[in-house]
Design an enzyme around this catalytic site. Structure first.
Site, mmCIF file in Angstrom:
data_model
loop_
_atom_site.group_PDB
_atom_site.id
_atom_site.type_symbol
_atom_site.label_atom_id
_atom_site.label_comp_id
_atom_site.label_asym_id
_atom_site.label_seq_id
_atom_site.Cartn_x
_atom_site.Cartn_y
_atom_site.Cartn_z
ATOM 1 N N SER A 12 0.836 -1.195 0.000
ATOM 2 C CA SER A 12 0.000 0.000 0.000
ATOM 3 C C SER A 12 0.874 1.249 0.000
ATOM 4 C CB SER A 12 -0.873 0.004 1.257
ATOM 5 O OG SER A 12 -1.382 1.298 1.465
ATOM 6 N N HIS A 37 -1.240 -1.250 -4.210
ATOM 7 C CA HIS A 37 -2.531 -0.882 -3.615
ATOM 8 C C HIS A 37 -2.576 0.626 -3.385
ATOM 9 C CE1 HIS A 37 -6.097 -1.937 -1.197
ATOM 10 N NE2 HIS A 37 -5.660 -1.093 -0.264
ATOM 11 N N ASP A 39 -4.663 3.591 -1.718
ATOM 12 C CA ASP A 39 -5.717 3.903 -0.762
ATOM 13 C C ASP A 39 -6.199 5.332 -0.990
ATOM 14 O OD1 ASP A 39 -6.016 1.560 0.958
ATOM 15 O OD2 ASP A 39 -3.932 1.914 1.494
ATOM 16 N N MET A 41 -8.587 8.173 0.193
ATOM 17 C CA MET A 41 -9.365 8.566 1.385
ATOM 18 C C MET A 41 -9.756 10.036 1.269
ATOM 19 S SD MET A 41 -7.043 6.800 4.342
ATOM 20 C CE MET A 41 -6.463 5.103 4.210
ATOM 21 N N HIS A 70 -8.391 1.251 -3.854
ATOM 22 C CA HIS A 70 -9.332 0.980 -2.764
ATOM 23 C C HIS A 70 -9.966 2.319 -2.391
ATOM 24 C CE1 HIS A 70 -9.573 -0.125 1.839
ATOM 25 N NE2 HIS A 70 -10.762 0.098 1.315
ATOM 26 N N MET A 72 -12.060 4.726 -0.317
ATOM 27 C CA MET A 72 -12.682 4.996 0.981
ATOM 28 C C MET A 72 -13.224 6.414 0.917
ATOM 29 S SD MET A 72 -9.659 3.191 3.144
ATOM 30 C CE MET A 72 -8.611 3.241 1.701
ATOM 31 N N MET A 141 -11.509 -6.070 5.312
ATOM 32 C CA MET A 141 -10.678 -5.173 6.128
ATOM 33 C C MET A 141 -10.358 -5.855 7.460
ATOM 34 S SD MET A 141 -10.066 -2.496 4.333
ATOM 35 C CE MET A 141 -9.054 -1.763 5.630
ATOM 36 N N PHE A 147 -5.860 4.374 8.366
ATOM 37 C CA PHE A 147 -4.439 4.562 8.635
ATOM 38 C C PHE A 147 -3.673 3.259 8.498
ATOM 39 C CE2 PHE A 147 -6.931 7.582 11.014
ATOM 40 C CZ PHE A 147 -6.332 8.789 10.655
ATOM 41 N N ASP A 179 -6.719 -6.598 4.103
ATOM 42 C CA ASP A 179 -6.070 -5.286 4.196
ATOM 43 C C ASP A 179 -6.041 -4.822 5.645
ATOM 44 O OD1 ASP A 179 -5.172 -2.700 3.876
ATOM 45 O OD2 ASP A 179 -6.798 -2.074 2.538
ATOM 46 N N GLY A 180 -4.828 -4.713 6.188
ATOM 47 C CA GLY A 180 -4.672 -4.122 7.508
ATOM 48 C C GLY A 180 -3.926 -5.004 8.484
ATOM 49 N N GLY A 201 1.379 -2.799 4.452
ATOM 50 C CA GLY A 201 1.748 -1.409 4.719
ATOM 51 C C GLY A 201 2.899 -1.297 5.682
HETATM 52 C C1 DX5 Z 1 -5.999 1.153 5.873
HETATM 53 C C2 DX5 Z 1 -5.604 0.988 4.424
HETATM 54 C C3 DX5 Z 1 -4.511 0.029 4.251
HETATM 55 C C4 DX5 Z 1 -3.236 0.332 4.981
HETATM 56 C C5 DX5 Z 1 -2.544 -0.949 5.336
HETATM 57 O O1 DX5 Z 1 -7.100 1.944 5.942
HETATM 58 O O2 DX5 Z 1 -6.713 0.566 3.650
HETATM 59 O O3 DX5 Z 1 -4.293 -0.301 2.903
HETATM 60 O O4 DX5 Z 1 -2.358 1.138 4.265
HETATM 61 O O5 DX5 Z 1 -1.435 -0.701 6.136
HETATM 62 P P1 DX5 Z 1 -0.951 -1.726 7.256
HETATM 63 O O6 DX5 Z 1 -0.596 -2.991 6.541
HETATM 64 O O7 DX5 Z 1 0.194 -1.049 7.902
HETATM 65 O O8 DX5 Z 1 -2.113 -1.957 8.196
HETATM 66 ZN ZN ZN Z 2 -6.506 -0.333 1.527
#
Ligand code: DX5
Ligand code: ZN
Length: 235
Positions: A12, A37, A39, A41, A70, A72, A141, A147, A179-180, A201
């Site tokens: 990510s 990936h 993200d 937001m 992705h 959000m 998720m 984050f 993811d996460g 991430g």
């Molecule tokens: C969280 C994101 C993730 C995030 C993952 O809201 O959708 O993609 O960057 O990061 P890690 O693997 O550190 O949880």
């Molecule tokens: Zn994500």
């Protein structure tokens, strides 16, 4: 059988060093990551602001990696065309806050990208019952989105196992993405539960002071160990 199962890594970008995105992308490709990936937001759906389609469009000509967006966003439907035009290969939209999910999934597929539906940790997989046959992937998720660097929530493993059973029973093909909070330890749990694509991430790939190739290698080893566990269980 398990020996044919391939698990993909999807780092990510929000956890990367943003001062040199192209170098990072090239290093990830060289290290053998398959997906990247993105993200997106909006500060409303989640309390953070990140990447819009312009950023993806700028880097698209410089990489052959699969770009996975992705969304959000409060109004995800308003941004699907933008991400398609920017060159996203896959786009996922949340079940939460998108009452016309079927329409959004249809639009993504018409635009030539793979379409995914995302479930927050508190959202049950049963909500996807009616749309499962339309999906190319389901994103589970394993943290509350917003984050990088949060802790893996074990409820995600139960949900992936359930999705995997539903896929087998209904003879469907969708991929399961998680993811996460991925780390070598939680990756092993996720792969055993059925994950096909691991978003990585701050807890796994982008670790301060550690070369990306080393992080990716540690994740690959965890994946191999999980696939091996599975072979031994089914033997
Ligand atoms: C969280 C994101 C993730 C995030 C993952 O809201 O959708 O993609 O960057 O990061 P890690 O693997 O550190 O949880
Ligand atoms: Zn994500």
């Amino acid at each position: 059988m398990n020996s044919e199962r391939k698990v993909k890594l999807a780092p990510s970008l929000i956890a990367a060093d943003w001062s040199r995105p192209l170098d990072v992308i090239n290093e990830l490709a060289q290290a053998g990551c398959e997906w990247l990936h993105w993200d997106a937001m909006d500060g409303h759906f989640v309390p953070n602001l990140t990447l819009g389609p312009m950023f993806l469009a700028a880097l698209r000509p410089h990489s052959e990696l699969h770009f996975d967006a992705h969304l959000m966003l409060e109004n995800s439907g308003d941004y699907i065309d933008g991400f398609l035009e920017a060159g996203a290969d896959s786009i996922s939209v949340h079940v939460e806050g998108n009452p016309h999910l079927h329409r959004l999934i249809g639009r993504i597929k018409e635009g030539g990208a793979l379409a995914g539906a995302v479930l927050n940790p508190a959202t049950p997989v049963e909500l996807l019952d009616a749309i499962l046959p339309e999906l190319d992937y389901v994103l589970v998720m394993s943290v509350n989105p917003g984050f990088s660097g949060q802790k893996f929530l074990p409820v995600a493993a139960d949900k992936m196992a359930k999705l995997r059973r539903m896929r087998d029973e209904q003879n469907l093909q969708f991929l399961i993405q998680v993811d996460g909070g991925m780390s070598p330890e939680t990756a092993r749990v996720a792969v055993r539960a059925g994950a096909d694509v691991l978003v990585c991430g701050a807890s796994s790939v982008f670790i301060a002071g550690q070369p990306l190739t080393q992080s990716v290698h540690a994740m690959r080893q965890a994946i191999e160990a999980a696939l091996q566990d599975e072979v031994e269980v089914t033997r």
